[in-house]
Structure formats: structure tokens, C-alpha cells
Design a protein around this motif. Structure first.
Motif, PDB file in Angstrom:
ATOM      1  N   PRO A  41      36.473  35.107  35.386  1.00  0.00           N
ATOM      2  CA  PRO A  41      36.328  34.921  34.111  1.00  0.00           C
ATOM      3  C   PRO A  41      37.360  33.952  33.486  1.00  0.00           C
ATOM      4  CG  PRO A  41      36.343  37.239  34.317  1.00  0.00           C
ATOM      5  CD  PRO A  41      36.596  36.671  35.540  1.00  0.00           C
ATOM      6  N   GLU A  42      36.977  32.983  32.924  1.00  0.00           N
ATOM      7  CA  GLU A  42      37.878  31.989  32.116  1.00  0.00           C
ATOM      8  C   GLU A  42      38.994  32.453  31.280  1.00  0.00           C
ATOM      9  OE1 GLU A  42      36.066  28.613  30.308  1.00  0.00           O
ATOM     10  OE2 GLU A  42      34.515  28.470  31.873  1.00  0.00           O
ATOM     11  N   ASN A  43      38.680  33.646  30.686  1.00  0.00           N
ATOM     12  CA  ASN A  43      39.356  34.395  29.889  1.00  0.00           C
ATOM     13  C   ASN A  43      40.640  35.004  30.479  1.00  0.00           C
ATOM     14  OD1 ASN A  43      37.886  36.627  30.527  1.00  0.00           O
ATOM     15  ND2 ASN A  43      37.350  37.047  28.637  1.00  0.00           N
ATOM     16  N   HIS A  44      40.207  35.314  31.870  1.00  0.00           N
ATOM     17  CA  HIS A  44      41.239  36.034  32.785  1.00  0.00           C
ATOM     18  C   HIS A  44      42.337  34.983  33.386  1.00  0.00           C
ATOM     19  CE1 HIS A  44      43.042  39.144  34.731  1.00  0.00           C
ATOM     20  NE2 HIS A  44      43.161  38.969  35.821  1.00  0.00           N
ATOM     21  N   ILE A  45      41.713  33.853  33.751  1.00  0.00           N
ATOM     22  CA  ILE A  45      42.553  32.748  34.237  1.00  0.00           C
ATOM     23  C   ILE A  45      41.818  31.383  33.595  1.00  0.00           C
ATOM     24  CG2 ILE A  45      43.231  31.344  36.388  1.00  0.00           C
ATOM     25  CD1 ILE A  45      42.780  33.784  37.979  1.00  0.00           C
ATOM     26  N   GLN A  46      42.777  30.958  32.607  1.00  0.00           N
ATOM     27  CA  GLN A  46      42.142  29.698  31.841  1.00  0.00           C
ATOM     28  C   GLN A  46      42.128  28.502  32.755  1.00  0.00           C
ATOM     29  OE1 GLN A  46      44.741  31.804  30.493  1.00  0.00           O
ATOM     30  NE2 GLN A  46      43.086  32.835  29.312  1.00  0.00           N
ATOM     31  N   ALA A  47      43.120  28.082  33.540  1.00  0.00           N
ATOM     32  CA  ALA A  47      43.099  26.831  34.148  1.00  0.00           C
ATOM     33  C   ALA A  47      42.046  26.741  35.375  1.00  0.00           C
ATOM     34  CB  ALA A  47      44.499  26.681  34.792  1.00  0.00           C
ATOM     35  N   GLY A  79      47.604  40.075  36.035  1.00  0.00           N
ATOM     36  CA  GLY A  79      47.382  41.416  35.450  1.00  0.00           C
ATOM     37  C   GLY A  79      46.087  41.831  36.153  1.00  0.00           C
ATOM     38  N   PRO A  80      45.540  43.019  35.631  1.00  0.00           N
ATOM     39  CA  PRO A  80      44.455  43.713  36.346  1.00  0.00           C
ATOM     40  C   PRO A  80      43.275  42.901  36.140  1.00  0.00           C
ATOM     41  CG  PRO A  80      45.646  45.333  34.679  1.00  0.00           C
ATOM     42  CD  PRO A  80      46.326  43.997  34.630  1.00  0.00           C
ATOM     43  N   ALA A  81      42.469  42.904  37.342  1.00  0.00           N
ATOM     44  CA  ALA A  81      41.288  42.131  37.395  1.00  0.00           C
ATOM     45  C   ALA A  81      40.309  42.891  36.751  1.00  0.00           C
ATOM     46  CB  ALA A  81      41.122  41.817  39.155  1.00  0.00           C
ATOM     47  N   PRO A  82      39.338  41.976  35.928  1.00  0.00           N
ATOM     48  CA  PRO A  82      38.373  42.523  35.393  1.00  0.00           C
ATOM     49  C   PRO A  82      37.201  42.867  36.535  1.00  0.00           C
ATOM     50  CG  PRO A  82      38.560  40.214  34.895  1.00  0.00           C
ATOM     51  CD  PRO A  82      39.826  40.332  35.588  1.00  0.00           C
ATOM     52  N   GLU A  83      36.308  43.756  35.968  1.00  0.00           N
ATOM     53  CA  GLU A  83      35.079  44.018  36.851  1.00  0.00           C
ATOM     54  C   GLU A  83      34.253  42.760  37.711  1.00  0.00           C
ATOM     55  OE1 GLU A  83      33.571  47.162  38.317  1.00  0.00           O
ATOM     56  OE2 GLU A  83      35.503  47.482  37.599  1.00  0.00           O
ATOM     57  N   GLU A  84      34.237  41.750  36.815  1.00  0.00           N
ATOM     58  CA  GLU A  84      33.681  40.453  37.573  1.00  0.00           C
ATOM     59  C   GLU A  84      34.342  40.033  38.694  1.00  0.00           C
ATOM     60  OE1 GLU A  84      33.025  40.128  33.147  1.00  0.00           O
ATOM     61  OE2 GLU A  84      34.517  40.578  34.432  1.00  0.00           O
ATOM     62  N   VAL A  85      35.786  40.144  38.744  1.00  0.00           N
ATOM     63  CA  VAL A  85      36.663  39.943  39.992  1.00  0.00           C
ATOM     64  C   VAL A  85      36.240  40.744  41.133  1.00  0.00           C
ATOM     65  CG1 VAL A  85      38.794  39.646  40.726  1.00  0.00           C
ATOM     66  CG2 VAL A  85      38.202  38.791  38.640  1.00  0.00           C
ATOM     67  N   HIS A  86      36.219  42.183  40.693  1.00  0.00           N
ATOM     68  CA  HIS A  86      35.978  43.159  41.715  1.00  0.00           C
ATOM     69  C   HIS A  86      34.540  42.707  42.478  1.00  0.00           C
ATOM     70  CE1 HIS A  86      39.875  45.157  41.407  1.00  0.00           C
ATOM     71  NE2 HIS A  86      39.626  45.185  40.251  1.00  0.00           N
TER      72      HIS A  86
END
Length: 184
Positions: A41-47, A79-86
Motif C-alpha cells: 500500500p502507498e500509505n505504508h511505503i510512499q515512494a 514497521g509491521p506490514a499490513p495484511e496486503e503485503v502478507h
């Protein structure tokens, strides 16, 4: 210059293999359609460049551990990865198995009662078709062959199957087809 160096090198390699009488190696990129969000997600890694780099690292991983290591790097840096990354990690693990089996397309779905998968194999897939036929004969409720030639798998599901459980079951079922691989 017209086709680019990478494509030129690939075409040259295939031509050399054919000239030697070897079977040309086709790198299959499976079309995976699953009803689950599998992204960084963009809100987890902006670049965008950082997300692209992580996607490429996962796509180029040659082992399951390498895919898990990318996820660990994401968590260490952001930081902790959101579910979408898993979910993305699971999809990349599924993708690796599909490529080995020569699967060109996977469609999957889940409901309260069952998980359904449909696989289409490349014409030159290194699978033992007799093995697949035996699976269908021994367990026709679980395995089937559609009129279009797609291999289907249906497994029981628990009520309220969360997406991560669905993806894990798909990965396990695809991995169970290892016996279908003519030469591992």
C-alpha cells in the motif's frame, strides 16, 4: 537497439538452444486472478521507486526464503506490514510454484463452503498428465478437468475463510501437485 538488449539476449539464447537441438526454454509468467488485495500500500511505503524495487525483488526471488526476506526487510524498514503485503508474499509463493509446473493461468475463488481453483497449463508444461488423470479418477469431487482443458481443484473451506487462509490453501494445493511435475 530496436528490441533492447534484454530481449535481444533472450532471443539469441532461444536461437542457440534451437540450433543445438535443445528444446527452447520458455519463461512462463502465470496470469493469477485471486479475489484478494495483494499489494504494497502507498500509505505504508510512499515512494513509488521503493515500492517498485520491493516488487521486483519479490518477483525475482528464486526461493521461498528470499520472498520472506523481502517481507522481513519491509517490516524492518517501514514497521509491521499490513495484511496486503502478507497477501502479496503468498501470491509470490504461489507464482513460483505455478511457474515450475508450467501453469499459464490460475483463477481462484472462495465462499463459506469451498475454495475453487482452475489452472491452465502451457502446451509444453513439464507435467505428467497421467498423474493428473489419476488424481481426477481417484477423487472426482476434488479434482476435475473442464471441457476447455483446465484442471480444477475444489477443497472444503471453513465458514468465513479469511483471505490469508484462502491464499495459504491455494499455495498448499498447488504445492501438492509436485507429483505432477515430470522432472523436478
Amino acid at each position: 537497439a530496436t528490441v533492447g538488449f534484454d530481449l535481444y539476449a533472450q532471443l539469441l539464447e532461444e536461437a542457440v538452444e534451437r540450433a543445438r537441438g535443445e528444446q527452447a526454454h520458455h519463461d512462463i509468467e502465470p496470469d493469477i486472478k485471486l479475489p484478494v488485495a495483494a499489494v504494497i500500500p502507498e500509505n505504508h511505503i510512499q515512494a513509488p521507486i521503493e515500492r517498485l524495487d520491493l516488487y521486483q525483488r519479490m518477483a525475482q526471488a528464486t526461493t521461498d526464503d528470499a520472498v520472506f526476506n523481502v517481507c522481513a526487510d519491509i517490516e524492518a524498514l517501514y514497521g509491521p506490514a499490513p495484511e496486503e503485503v502478507h497477501h502479496l508474499v503468498e501470491v509470490m509463493l504461489i507464482r513460483r510454484r505455478l511457474k515450475v509446473l508450467g501453469v499459464i493461468a490460475l483463477n481462484g475463488s472462495f465462499s463459506d463452503q469451498e475454495i475453487r481453483m482452475s489452472l491452465a497449463f502451457h502446451a509444453e508444461a513439464p507435467v505428467d498428465r497421467a498423474f493428473l488423470a489419476t488424481l481426477i479418477q481417484k477423487n472426482p469431487e476434488r479434482y476435475r478437468l473442464s471441457p476447455s482443458g483446465k484442471f480444477g481443484i475444489t477443497v472444503a473451506s471453513t465458514a468465513d475463510t479469511p483471505p490469508r487462509h484462502f491464499l495459504e490453501r491455494v499455495r498448499i494445493e498447488i504445492g501438492a501437485l509436485a507429483g505432477a511435475r515430470a522432472s523436478w
